[in-house]
Design a protein around this motif. Structure first.
Motif, PDB file in Angstrom:
ATOM      1  N   GLY A 137       6.065   6.525   0.140  1.00 55.12           N
ATOM      2  CA  GLY A 137       6.414   6.588  -1.282  1.00 55.12           C
ATOM      3  C   GLY A 137       5.501   7.580  -1.978  1.00 55.12           C
ATOM      4  O   GLY A 137       4.355   7.767  -1.590  1.00 55.12           O
ATOM      5  N   LYS A 174      10.419   4.867 -10.236  1.00 54.34           N
ATOM      6  CA  LYS A 174      10.776   4.253  -8.953  1.00 54.34           C
ATOM      7  C   LYS A 174      12.075   4.851  -8.403  1.00 54.34           C
ATOM      8  O   LYS A 174      12.187   5.110  -7.205  1.00 54.34           O
ATOM      9  CB  LYS A 174      10.899   2.736  -9.130  1.00 54.34           C
ATOM     10  CG  LYS A 174      10.990   2.005  -7.802  1.00 54.34           C
ATOM     11  CD  LYS A 174      10.969   0.508  -7.986  1.00 54.34           C
ATOM     12  CE  LYS A 174      11.186  -0.163  -6.637  1.00 54.34           C
ATOM     13  NZ  LYS A 174      11.418  -1.595  -6.769  1.00 54.34           N
ATOM     14  N   THR A 232      14.076   2.162  -1.278  1.00 52.88           N
ATOM     15  CA  THR A 232      12.630   2.170  -1.543  1.00 52.88           C
ATOM     16  C   THR A 232      12.024   0.860  -1.064  1.00 52.88           C
ATOM     17  O   THR A 232      12.629  -0.198  -1.236  1.00 52.88           O
ATOM     18  CB  THR A 232      12.344   2.248  -3.070  1.00 52.88           C
ATOM     19  OG1 THR A 232      13.056   3.334  -3.616  1.00 52.88           O
ATOM     20  CG2 THR A 232      10.873   2.423  -3.363  1.00 52.88           C
ATOM     21  N   VAL A 278       8.423  -1.215  -1.577  1.00 53.63           N
ATOM     22  CA  VAL A 278       7.094  -1.254  -2.195  1.00 53.63           C
ATOM     23  C   VAL A 278       6.379  -2.505  -1.703  1.00 53.63           C
ATOM     24  O   VAL A 278       6.887  -3.616  -1.839  1.00 53.63           O
ATOM     25  CB  VAL A 278       7.172  -1.284  -3.746  1.00 53.63           C
ATOM     26  CG1 VAL A 278       5.766  -1.301  -4.348  1.00 53.63           C
ATOM     27  CG2 VAL A 278       7.951  -0.098  -4.283  1.00 53.63           C
ATOM     28  N   ASP A 309       4.707   1.129   1.740  1.00 53.47           N
ATOM     29  CA  ASP A 309       5.313   1.779   0.570  1.00 53.47           C
ATOM     30  C   ASP A 309       6.102   2.958   1.126  1.00 53.47           C
ATOM     31  O   ASP A 309       5.509   3.975   1.509  1.00 53.47           O
ATOM     32  CB  ASP A 309       4.237   2.307  -0.382  1.00 53.47           C
ATOM     33  CG  ASP A 309       3.467   1.211  -1.100  1.00 53.47           C
ATOM     34  OD1 ASP A 309       3.766   0.020  -0.880  1.00 53.47           O
ATOM     35  OD2 ASP A 309       2.565   1.549  -1.890  1.00 53.47           O
ATOM     36  N   ILE A 335       5.859  -1.126  -9.368  1.00 55.49           N
ATOM     37  CA  ILE A 335       5.240  -0.259  -8.363  1.00 55.49           C
ATOM     38  C   ILE A 335       3.726  -0.369  -8.493  1.00 55.49           C
ATOM     39  O   ILE A 335       3.223  -0.940  -9.461  1.00 55.49           O
ATOM     40  CB  ILE A 335       5.708   1.226  -8.512  1.00 55.49           C
ATOM     41  CG1 ILE A 335       5.438   1.744  -9.927  1.00 55.49           C
ATOM     42  CG2 ILE A 335       7.177   1.359  -8.151  1.00 55.49           C
ATOM     43  CD1 ILE A 335       5.855   3.200 -10.140  1.00 55.49           C
ATOM     44  N   ARG A 336       3.020   0.173  -7.508  1.00 53.04           N
ATOM     45  CA  ARG A 336       1.551   0.130  -7.550  1.00 53.04           C
ATOM     46  C   ARG A 336       1.054   0.927  -8.748  1.00 53.04           C
ATOM     47  O   ARG A 336       1.455   2.078  -8.922  1.00 53.04           O
ATOM     48  CB  ARG A 336       1.008   0.787  -6.283  1.00 53.04           C
ATOM     49  CG  ARG A 336       0.364  -0.132  -5.323  1.00 53.04           C
ATOM     50  CD  ARG A 336       0.034   0.574  -4.034  1.00 53.04           C
ATOM     51  NE  ARG A 336       0.842   0.000  -2.980  1.00 53.04           N
ATOM     52  CZ  ARG A 336       0.649  -1.222  -2.479  1.00 53.04           C
ATOM     53  NH1 ARG A 336      -0.322  -1.987  -2.929  1.00 53.04           N
ATOM     54  NH2 ARG A 336       1.439  -1.673  -1.518  1.00 53.04           N
ATOM     55  N   SER A 385      15.109  -3.340  -9.012  1.00 52.38           N
ATOM     56  CA  SER A 385      15.503  -2.107  -8.331  1.00 52.38           C
ATOM     57  C   SER A 385      17.004  -1.871  -8.428  1.00 52.38           C
ATOM     58  O   SER A 385      17.552  -1.090  -7.670  1.00 52.38           O
ATOM     59  CB  SER A 385      15.075  -2.168  -6.865  1.00 52.38           C
ATOM     60  OG  SER A 385      15.786  -3.222  -6.254  1.00 52.38           O
ATOM     61  N   THR A 423       8.906   7.273  -6.566  1.00 54.00           N
ATOM     62  CA  THR A 423       7.479   7.077  -6.805  1.00 54.00           C
ATOM     63  C   THR A 423       7.147   5.606  -6.582  1.00 54.00           C
ATOM     64  O   THR A 423       7.790   4.734  -7.154  1.00 54.00           O
ATOM     65  CB  THR A 423       7.131   7.504  -8.254  1.00 54.00           C
ATOM     66  OG1 THR A 423       7.489   8.877  -8.398  1.00 54.00           O
ATOM     67  CG2 THR A 423       5.651   7.321  -8.541  1.00 54.00           C
ATOM     68  N   THR A 424       6.141   5.348  -5.762  1.00 54.35           N
ATOM     69  CA  THR A 424       5.751   3.953  -5.518  1.00 54.35           C
ATOM     70  C   THR A 424       4.346   3.643  -6.028  1.00 54.35           C
ATOM     71  O   THR A 424       3.917   2.502  -5.979  1.00 54.35           O
ATOM     72  CB  THR A 424       5.848   3.603  -4.018  1.00 54.35           C
ATOM     73  OG1 THR A 424       5.021   4.514  -3.289  1.00 54.35           O
ATOM     74  CG2 THR A 424       7.277   3.690  -3.506  1.00 54.35           C
ATOM     75  N   THR A 425       3.635   4.687  -6.483  1.00 55.34           N
ATOM     76  CA  THR A 425       2.314   4.476  -7.082  1.00 55.34           C
ATOM     77  C   THR A 425       2.154   5.428  -8.264  1.00 55.34           C
ATOM     78  O   THR A 425       2.512   6.597  -8.158  1.00 55.34           O
ATOM     79  CB  THR A 425       1.181   4.764  -6.069  1.00 55.34           C
ATOM     80  OG1 THR A 425       1.275   3.831  -4.985  1.00 55.34           O
ATOM     81  CG2 THR A 425      -0.197   4.629  -6.696  1.00 55.34           C
ATOM     82  N   ILE A 466       9.925   5.409   1.312  1.00 54.49           N
ATOM     83  CA  ILE A 466      11.206   5.811   0.711  1.00 54.49           C
ATOM     84  C   ILE A 466      12.029   6.554   1.763  1.00 54.49           C
ATOM     85  O   ILE A 466      11.478   7.091   2.733  1.00 54.49           O
ATOM     86  CB  ILE A 466      11.026   6.704  -0.541  1.00 54.49           C
ATOM     87  CG1 ILE A 466      10.233   7.985  -0.229  1.00 54.49           C
ATOM     88  CG2 ILE A 466      10.353   5.923  -1.653  1.00 54.49           C
ATOM     89  CD1 ILE A 466      10.190   8.981  -1.383  1.00 54.49           C
TER      90      ILE A 466
END
Ligand code: ZN
Length: 424
Positions: A56, A110, A405, A407, A379, A134-135, A418, A114-116, A381
Protein backbone atom coordinates in the motif's frame (compact mmCIF):
# COMPACT_ATOMS: atom_id res chain seq x y z
CA UNK A 1 -4.82 -16.62 3.87
CA UNK A 2 -2.85 -16.79 0.60
CA UNK A 3 -3.10 -14.01 -1.95
CA UNK A 4 -1.93 -14.91 -5.46
CA UNK A 5 -1.28 -12.41 -8.27
CA UNK A 6 0.33 -12.36 -11.73
CA UNK A 7 3.17 -10.30 -10.25
CA UNK A 8 4.16 -9.56 -6.69
CA UNK A 9 6.13 -6.33 -6.44
CA UNK A 10 7.88 -6.60 -3.10
CA UNK A 11 10.13 -3.49 -3.40
CA UNK A 12 12.85 -5.79 -2.04
CA UNK A 13 13.87 -7.74 -5.12
CA UNK A 14 12.77 -8.23 -8.75
CA UNK A 15 8.97 -8.64 -9.09
CA UNK A 16 7.89 -12.26 -8.58
CA UNK A 17 5.94 -13.67 -11.54
CA UNK A 18 3.01 -15.88 -10.51
CA UNK A 19 3.73 -14.86 -6.95
CA UNK A 20 1.84 -15.05 -3.70
CA UNK A 21 1.81 -13.63 -0.21
CA UNK A 22 0.67 -15.50 2.88
CA UNK A 23 -1.00 -13.39 5.56
CA UNK A 24 -1.76 -14.38 9.13
CA UNK A 25 -3.73 -11.92 11.24
CA UNK A 26 -2.20 -8.55 10.39
CA UNK A 27 1.24 -9.71 9.23
CA UNK A 28 2.91 -11.04 6.10
CA UNK A 29 4.18 -14.49 6.98
CA UNK A 30 5.50 -15.70 3.62
CA UNK A 31 6.22 -14.37 0.14
CA UNK A 32 7.43 -16.12 -3.01
CA UNK A 33 6.28 -18.16 -6.02
CA UNK A 34 2.66 -19.28 -5.77
CA UNK A 35 3.56 -23.00 -5.86
CA UNK A 36 6.01 -22.64 -3.00
CA UNK A 37 3.66 -20.52 -0.89
CA UNK A 38 0.82 -22.99 -1.43
CA UNK A 39 3.04 -25.88 -0.37
CA UNK A 40 4.22 -24.10 2.77
CA UNK A 41 0.98 -22.45 3.96
CA UNK A 42 -2.63 -23.42 4.58
CA UNK A 43 -5.75 -21.28 4.37
CA UNK A 44 -8.13 -19.56 2.00
CA UNK A 45 -6.64 -18.68 -1.42
CA UNK A 46 -7.55 -15.36 -3.00
CA UNK A 47 -6.52 -15.30 -6.66
CA UNK A 48 -6.28 -11.72 -7.90
CA UNK A 49 -5.59 -12.88 -11.48
CA UNK A 50 -3.93 -10.50 -13.92
CA UNK A 51 -2.90 -7.99 -11.31
CA UNK A 52 0.21 -6.74 -9.60
CA UNK A 53 0.21 -6.98 -5.81
CA UNK A 54 2.27 -4.29 -4.16
CA UNK A 55 2.69 -2.58 -0.79
CA UNK A 56 0.00 0.00 0.00
CA UNK A 57 1.20 3.51 -0.75
CA UNK A 58 2.34 6.01 1.88
CA UNK A 59 1.48 9.70 1.61
CA UNK A 60 4.28 11.56 3.39
CA UNK A 61 2.53 14.93 3.53
CA UNK A 62 -1.15 15.78 3.41
CA UNK A 63 -3.77 17.92 5.13
CA UNK A 64 -7.04 15.96 5.04
CA UNK A 65 -8.66 18.91 6.87
CA UNK A 66 -8.88 20.74 3.56
CA UNK A 67 -10.43 18.03 1.42
CA UNK A 68 -13.50 20.30 1.39
CA UNK A 69 -11.50 23.07 -0.30
CA UNK A 70 -10.98 21.14 -3.51
CA UNK A 71 -11.37 23.48 -6.48
CA UNK A 72 -12.17 26.44 -4.21
CA UNK A 73 -8.95 28.42 -4.66
CA UNK A 74 -7.70 29.29 -8.14
CA UNK A 75 -3.92 29.70 -8.48
CA UNK A 76 -3.00 33.15 -7.13
CA UNK A 77 -0.32 35.63 -8.18
CA UNK A 78 1.73 35.14 -5.03
CA UNK A 79 2.04 32.63 -2.22
CA UNK A 80 0.93 35.39 0.16
CA UNK A 81 -2.28 35.90 -1.85
CA UNK A 82 -2.91 32.16 -1.58
CA UNK A 83 -2.46 32.22 2.22
CA UNK A 84 -5.01 35.03 2.45
CA UNK A 85 -7.38 33.17 0.11
CA UNK A 86 -7.19 29.93 2.12
CA UNK A 87 -7.69 31.83 5.37
CA UNK A 88 -10.87 33.37 3.92
CA UNK A 89 -12.12 29.93 2.78
CA UNK A 90 -11.25 28.27 6.10
CA UNK A 91 -13.33 30.80 8.01
CA UNK A 92 -16.46 29.63 6.17
CA UNK A 93 -16.32 26.14 7.69
CA UNK A 94 -17.38 24.74 11.06
CA UNK A 95 -15.71 21.95 13.09
CA UNK A 96 -18.47 19.64 11.83
CA UNK A 97 -17.51 20.47 8.23
CA UNK A 98 -13.87 19.68 8.96
CA UNK A 99 -14.78 16.38 10.55
CA UNK A 100 -16.66 15.40 7.39
CA UNK A 101 -13.80 16.73 5.27
CA UNK A 102 -11.20 14.59 7.06
CA UNK A 103 -13.37 11.47 6.77
CA UNK A 104 -13.94 12.16 3.07
CA UNK A 105 -10.18 12.57 2.65
CA UNK A 106 -9.47 9.20 4.28
CA UNK A 107 -11.96 7.44 2.02
CA UNK A 108 -10.55 9.14 -1.07
CA UNK A 109 -6.93 8.41 -0.20
CA UNK A 110 -7.78 4.75 0.35
CA UNK A 111 -9.55 4.44 -2.99
CA UNK A 112 -6.33 5.67 -4.64
CA UNK A 113 -4.33 2.90 -2.96
CA UNK A 114 -2.95 4.81 0.01
CA UNK A 115 -2.78 2.73 3.18
CA UNK A 116 -0.70 5.09 5.34
CA UNK A 117 -0.75 8.87 5.69
CA UNK A 118 1.35 11.42 7.50
CA UNK A 119 -1.50 13.86 8.05
CA UNK A 120 -1.17 17.37 9.43
CA UNK A 121 -4.25 18.61 11.20
CA UNK A 122 -4.97 22.12 12.37
CA UNK A 123 -7.78 20.65 14.50
CA UNK A 124 -6.17 18.12 16.86
CA UNK A 125 -9.20 18.46 19.15
CA UNK A 126 -11.33 16.77 16.43
CA UNK A 127 -9.04 13.74 16.26
CA UNK A 128 -10.62 11.80 19.17
CA UNK A 129 -13.85 11.72 17.12
CA UNK A 130 -12.20 10.13 14.08
CA UNK A 131 -11.63 6.50 13.40
CA UNK A 132 -9.10 6.33 10.57
CA UNK A 133 -9.60 3.52 8.03
CA UNK A 134 -5.89 3.54 7.16
CA UNK A 135 -2.64 3.82 9.12
CA UNK A 136 -2.35 7.42 10.24
CA UNK A 137 0.32 9.56 11.77
CA UNK A 138 -1.51 12.57 13.15
CA UNK A 139 0.66 15.66 13.27
CA UNK A 140 -0.83 18.57 15.18
CA UNK A 141 -0.21 21.62 13.02
CA UNK A 142 0.72 24.45 15.35
CA UNK A 143 0.71 28.19 14.71
CA UNK A 144 1.49 30.77 17.40
CA UNK A 145 1.97 33.88 15.28
CA UNK A 146 -0.99 35.59 16.94
CA UNK A 147 -0.36 34.29 20.48
CA UNK A 148 3.34 33.53 21.00
CA UNK A 149 2.96 33.74 24.78
CA UNK A 150 0.76 30.63 24.81
CA UNK A 151 3.20 28.08 23.33
CA UNK A 152 3.13 25.62 26.22
CA UNK A 153 -0.64 25.64 26.40
CA UNK A 154 -0.92 25.16 22.61
CA UNK A 155 1.42 22.16 22.56
CA UNK A 156 0.01 20.55 25.72
CA UNK A 157 -3.56 20.82 24.42
CA UNK A 158 -2.63 19.27 21.08
CA UNK A 159 -0.80 16.37 22.72
CA UNK A 160 -3.74 15.71 25.02
CA UNK A 161 -6.11 15.45 22.04
CA UNK A 162 -3.80 13.21 20.03
CA UNK A 163 -3.02 10.73 22.75
CA UNK A 164 -6.63 10.41 23.85
CA UNK A 165 -8.04 9.71 20.42
CA UNK A 166 -10.31 6.76 19.73
CA UNK A 167 -8.37 3.72 18.55
CA UNK A 168 -8.87 2.84 14.91
CA UNK A 169 -10.84 -0.39 14.59
CA UNK A 170 -8.19 -2.10 12.45
CA UNK A 171 -5.24 -1.43 14.69
CA UNK A 172 -4.17 -2.58 18.10
CA UNK A 173 -3.97 -0.13 20.98
CA UNK A 174 -0.16 -0.31 21.06
CA UNK A 175 0.08 0.53 17.38
CA UNK A 176 -2.36 3.39 17.66
CA UNK A 177 -0.56 5.00 20.56
CA UNK A 178 2.68 5.51 18.68
CA UNK A 179 1.07 7.40 15.83
CA UNK A 180 1.29 11.05 16.55
CA UNK A 181 3.70 13.89 16.08
CA UNK A 182 3.95 17.65 16.11
CA UNK A 183 4.03 20.06 13.19
CA UNK A 184 5.06 23.63 13.86
CA UNK A 185 3.54 25.00 10.63
CA UNK A 186 6.41 27.03 9.14
CA UNK A 187 9.13 29.45 10.20
CA UNK A 188 6.92 32.39 9.33
CA UNK A 189 3.91 31.29 11.44
CA UNK A 190 5.55 29.34 14.28
CA UNK A 191 8.01 30.99 16.68
CA UNK A 192 11.50 29.71 17.45
CA UNK A 193 10.16 28.99 20.93
CA UNK A 194 7.39 26.79 19.52
CA UNK A 195 9.88 24.86 17.35
CA UNK A 196 12.14 24.39 20.37
CA UNK A 197 9.30 23.19 22.57
CA UNK A 198 8.12 20.66 19.92
CA UNK A 199 11.65 19.36 19.53
CA UNK A 200 12.03 18.86 23.27
CA UNK A 201 8.82 16.82 23.30
CA UNK A 202 10.02 14.79 20.30
CA UNK A 203 13.32 13.91 21.93
CA UNK A 204 11.62 13.05 25.20
CA UNK A 205 8.73 11.01 23.75
CA UNK A 206 10.44 9.65 20.63
CA UNK A 207 7.79 11.14 18.35
CA UNK A 208 8.14 12.58 14.85
CA UNK A 209 8.13 16.20 13.75
CA UNK A 210 7.18 17.81 10.47
CA UNK A 211 7.14 21.33 9.07
CA UNK A 212 6.98 23.38 5.87
CA UNK A 213 10.35 24.86 4.97
CA UNK A 214 11.73 27.06 2.17
CA UNK A 215 8.58 26.54 0.16
CA UNK A 216 8.17 29.81 -1.71
CA UNK A 217 10.19 32.69 -3.14
CA UNK A 218 8.26 34.97 -0.78
CA UNK A 219 9.49 32.99 2.23
CA UNK A 220 13.10 33.31 1.02
CA UNK A 221 12.63 37.05 0.42
CA UNK A 222 11.12 37.49 3.88
CA UNK A 223 13.90 35.82 5.83
CA UNK A 224 16.89 36.65 3.64
CA UNK A 225 16.03 40.21 2.59
CA UNK A 226 13.36 41.37 5.08
CA UNK A 227 11.15 42.33 2.17
CA UNK A 228 8.39 41.10 -0.10
CA UNK A 229 4.68 40.39 0.23
CA UNK A 230 4.93 37.69 2.91
CA UNK A 231 7.18 39.94 5.02
CA UNK A 232 4.73 42.84 4.72
CA UNK A 233 1.69 40.66 5.47
CA UNK A 234 3.16 39.12 8.61
CA UNK A 235 4.57 42.41 9.84
CA UNK A 236 1.11 43.92 9.46
CA UNK A 237 -0.47 41.24 11.66
CA UNK A 238 2.10 41.90 14.40
CA UNK A 239 4.68 39.12 13.94
CA UNK A 240 8.04 40.15 15.43
CA UNK A 241 10.27 40.40 12.33
CA UNK A 242 13.67 40.44 14.07
CA UNK A 243 14.63 37.06 12.54
CA UNK A 244 14.39 38.54 9.02
CA UNK A 245 17.10 40.14 6.89
CA UNK A 246 20.04 37.83 7.52
CA UNK A 247 19.60 34.15 7.01
CA UNK A 248 17.88 31.81 4.56
CA UNK A 249 14.99 29.69 5.86
CA UNK A 250 17.25 26.63 5.85
CA UNK A 251 19.98 28.43 7.82
CA UNK A 252 17.43 29.51 10.41
CA UNK A 253 16.00 26.01 10.65
CA UNK A 254 19.34 24.22 10.96
CA UNK A 255 20.73 26.86 13.30
CA UNK A 256 17.90 26.32 15.75
CA UNK A 257 17.94 22.53 15.97
CA UNK A 258 20.05 19.98 17.70
CA UNK A 259 21.73 17.68 15.15
CA UNK A 260 20.51 14.65 17.13
CA UNK A 261 16.92 15.79 16.55
CA UNK A 262 17.22 16.10 12.77
CA UNK A 263 16.30 12.48 12.01
CA UNK A 264 12.91 13.16 13.68
CA UNK A 265 12.12 15.86 11.13
CA UNK A 266 10.11 15.31 7.94
CA UNK A 267 10.57 18.54 6.01
CA UNK A 268 8.05 19.46 3.33
CA UNK A 269 9.01 21.41 0.20
CA UNK A 270 12.58 22.78 0.33
CA UNK A 271 12.10 24.47 -3.04
CA UNK A 272 14.16 27.56 -2.28
CA UNK A 273 17.78 26.73 -1.56
CA UNK A 274 20.80 28.96 -2.17
CA UNK A 275 24.35 27.80 -2.95
CA UNK A 276 25.28 28.48 0.67
CA UNK A 277 22.34 26.32 1.75
CA UNK A 278 23.73 23.43 -0.30
CA UNK A 279 27.15 23.91 1.32
CA UNK A 280 25.43 23.77 4.69
CA UNK A 281 23.60 20.57 3.72
CA UNK A 282 26.86 19.01 2.58
CA UNK A 283 28.44 19.78 5.94
CA UNK A 284 25.47 18.54 8.00
CA UNK A 285 26.37 15.30 9.66
CA UNK A 286 22.81 14.18 10.22
CA UNK A 287 19.92 14.56 7.83
CA UNK A 288 16.22 15.16 7.96
CA UNK A 289 13.73 13.60 5.52
CA UNK A 290 12.32 15.56 2.59
CA UNK A 291 8.84 15.54 1.02
CA UNK A 292 8.19 16.88 -2.45
CA UNK A 293 4.58 17.47 -3.60
CA UNK A 294 4.86 17.61 -7.41
CA UNK A 295 1.33 18.74 -8.28
CA UNK A 296 1.04 21.31 -5.49
CA UNK A 297 4.49 22.51 -6.65
CA UNK A 298 3.15 22.99 -10.19
CA UNK A 299 0.05 24.77 -8.88
CA UNK A 300 2.20 27.35 -7.07
CA UNK A 301 4.82 27.54 -9.85
CA UNK A 302 7.58 27.29 -7.23
CA UNK A 303 11.25 27.22 -8.23
CA UNK A 304 12.37 23.83 -9.57
CA UNK A 305 12.79 21.23 -6.83
CA UNK A 306 16.50 20.29 -6.59
CA UNK A 307 15.85 16.56 -6.64
CA UNK A 308 19.17 15.53 -8.20
CA UNK A 309 21.31 17.59 -5.82
CA UNK A 310 19.42 16.52 -2.70
CA UNK A 311 19.40 12.91 -3.86
CA UNK A 312 23.14 12.94 -4.52
CA UNK A 313 23.68 14.32 -0.99
CA UNK A 314 21.90 11.20 0.26
CA UNK A 315 18.62 12.75 1.42
CA UNK A 316 15.67 10.45 1.83
CA UNK A 317 13.08 11.97 -0.54
CA UNK A 318 9.38 11.09 -0.42
CA UNK A 319 6.27 12.25 -2.24
CA UNK A 320 3.11 13.73 -0.78
CA UNK A 321 -0.11 15.18 -2.11
CA UNK A 322 -0.27 18.25 0.14
CA UNK A 323 -3.87 19.47 0.55
CA UNK A 324 -6.72 19.76 -1.91
CA UNK A 325 -6.52 23.53 -1.50
CA UNK A 326 -3.61 23.27 -3.98
CA UNK A 327 -4.22 19.90 -5.64
CA UNK A 328 -6.96 18.07 -7.53
CA UNK A 329 -7.14 14.79 -5.64
CA UNK A 330 -5.29 12.55 -3.20
CA UNK A 331 -3.81 10.16 -5.77
CA UNK A 332 -0.16 9.28 -5.21
CA UNK A 333 -0.18 7.68 -8.67
CA UNK A 334 -0.91 11.11 -10.18
CA UNK A 335 1.83 12.49 -7.94
CA UNK A 336 4.31 9.90 -9.27
CA UNK A 337 3.41 10.82 -12.86
CA UNK A 338 3.79 14.55 -12.17
CA UNK A 339 7.21 13.80 -10.67
CA UNK A 340 8.11 11.69 -13.72
CA UNK A 341 7.23 14.66 -15.93
CA UNK A 342 9.45 16.95 -13.86
CA UNK A 343 12.29 14.39 -13.71
CA UNK A 344 12.06 12.03 -16.72
CA UNK A 345 15.52 10.58 -15.98
CA UNK A 346 14.42 8.93 -12.72
CA UNK A 347 13.40 5.27 -13.11
CA UNK A 348 9.80 4.21 -12.35
CA UNK A 349 11.18 1.89 -9.65
CA UNK A 350 12.91 4.81 -7.90
CA UNK A 351 9.70 6.81 -8.16
CA UNK A 352 7.63 4.00 -6.62
CA UNK A 353 10.12 3.89 -3.71
CA UNK A 354 9.22 7.53 -2.99
CA UNK A 355 5.68 6.43 -2.00
CA UNK A 356 6.62 3.14 -0.30
CA UNK A 357 10.12 2.46 1.02
CA UNK A 358 11.25 6.08 1.49
CA UNK A 359 8.27 7.38 3.48
CA UNK A 360 8.42 4.24 5.63
CA UNK A 361 11.97 5.29 6.56
CA UNK A 362 10.81 8.85 7.26
CA UNK A 363 8.13 7.49 9.61
CA UNK A 364 10.74 5.24 11.27
CA UNK A 365 8.73 2.26 10.08
CA UNK A 366 11.22 0.75 7.64
CA UNK A 367 10.77 -2.62 9.35
CA UNK A 368 6.97 -2.63 9.29
CA UNK A 369 5.56 -0.98 6.13
CA UNK A 370 6.52 0.03 2.57
CA UNK A 371 7.59 -3.44 1.38
CA UNK A 372 6.16 -6.91 1.04
CA UNK A 373 8.45 -8.72 3.41
CA UNK A 374 8.20 -11.35 6.11
CA UNK A 375 6.95 -9.87 9.37
CA UNK A 376 5.74 -6.62 7.81
CA UNK A 377 2.15 -5.41 8.23
CA UNK A 378 -0.19 -6.79 5.58
CA UNK A 379 -0.92 -3.43 3.89
CA UNK A 380 -1.38 -4.40 0.25
CA UNK A 381 -3.01 -3.15 -2.93
CA UNK A 382 -3.65 -4.76 -6.32
CA UNK A 383 -3.49 -3.09 -9.72
CA UNK A 384 -4.28 -4.53 -13.18
CA UNK A 385 -0.98 -5.54 -14.77
CA UNK A 386 -0.41 -6.95 -18.26
CA UNK A 387 2.01 -9.63 -19.35
CA UNK A 388 4.33 -7.39 -21.31
CA UNK A 389 6.35 -4.37 -20.33
CA UNK A 390 8.14 -3.20 -17.22
CA UNK A 391 5.78 -3.68 -14.24
CA UNK A 392 7.13 -0.53 -12.57
CA UNK A 393 6.26 1.51 -15.65
CA UNK A 394 2.77 0.03 -15.66
CA UNK A 395 2.30 0.81 -11.97
CA UNK A 396 3.36 4.44 -12.25
CA UNK A 397 1.08 4.82 -15.30
CA UNK A 398 -1.99 3.43 -13.47
CA UNK A 399 -4.68 6.11 -13.29
CA UNK A 400 -7.78 4.32 -12.01
CA UNK A 401 -9.19 3.60 -8.60
CA UNK A 402 -8.00 0.66 -6.54
CA UNK A 403 -10.54 -2.14 -6.27
CA UNK A 404 -8.62 -4.36 -3.88
CA UNK A 405 -6.96 -3.04 -0.75
CA UNK A 406 -5.82 -4.75 2.41
CA UNK A 407 -5.03 -2.70 5.49
CA UNK A 408 -3.53 -4.43 8.50
CA UNK A 409 -4.57 -7.86 7.21
CA UNK A 410 -8.20 -6.89 6.53
CA UNK A 411 -9.42 -7.15 2.96
CA UNK A 412 -12.43 -5.40 1.41
CA UNK A 413 -14.99 -7.98 2.50
CA UNK A 414 -14.29 -7.34 6.17
CA UNK A 415 -12.68 -3.90 6.21
CA UNK A 416 -14.89 -1.03 7.26
CA UNK A 417 -15.59 1.93 5.05
CA UNK A 418 -14.30 0.44 1.83
CA UNK A 419 -17.57 0.52 -0.10
CA UNK A 420 -18.31 2.67 -3.09
CA UNK A 421 -17.06 5.86 -1.56
CA UNK A 422 -15.93 8.62 -3.91
CA UNK A 423 -12.19 9.10 -4.29
CA UNK A 424 -11.07 12.66 -3.70
ZN1 ZN B 1 1.51 21.23 3.51
Amino acid sequence: MIIRARTVVTMDEAPIENGAVAVSENRIVDVGKFDEIKARNAGEIIDLGEQALLPGLINAHCHLDYTCLRGKIAPQNTFTDWIQAINAEKAKHSPKDYLASINEGFAGAKRFGTTTVANLTAFPDLVPQISSPIRTWWFAELIDVRAPERVNELVDRAIKSLVSRRPAPLLSEAEVNARWGLAPHALFTASANLYRHCEEVALREGILLTTHLAESREEMEMFHDASGSLYEFLKAIGRPMDDCGNETPLELFLGAHAPRALSHWIVAHLNELTESDFELLERSRTQFHVVHSPRSHDYFKHSKFAFERLHSLGFNICLGTDSLASNKNLSLFAEMRAFQKQFPGVSPEEILKMVTVNPAIALQQENTIGRIRLGFYADLIAIPCGETGNPFEQLVAFDGLIDWTMVNGKHPADAQGSGNLPAV
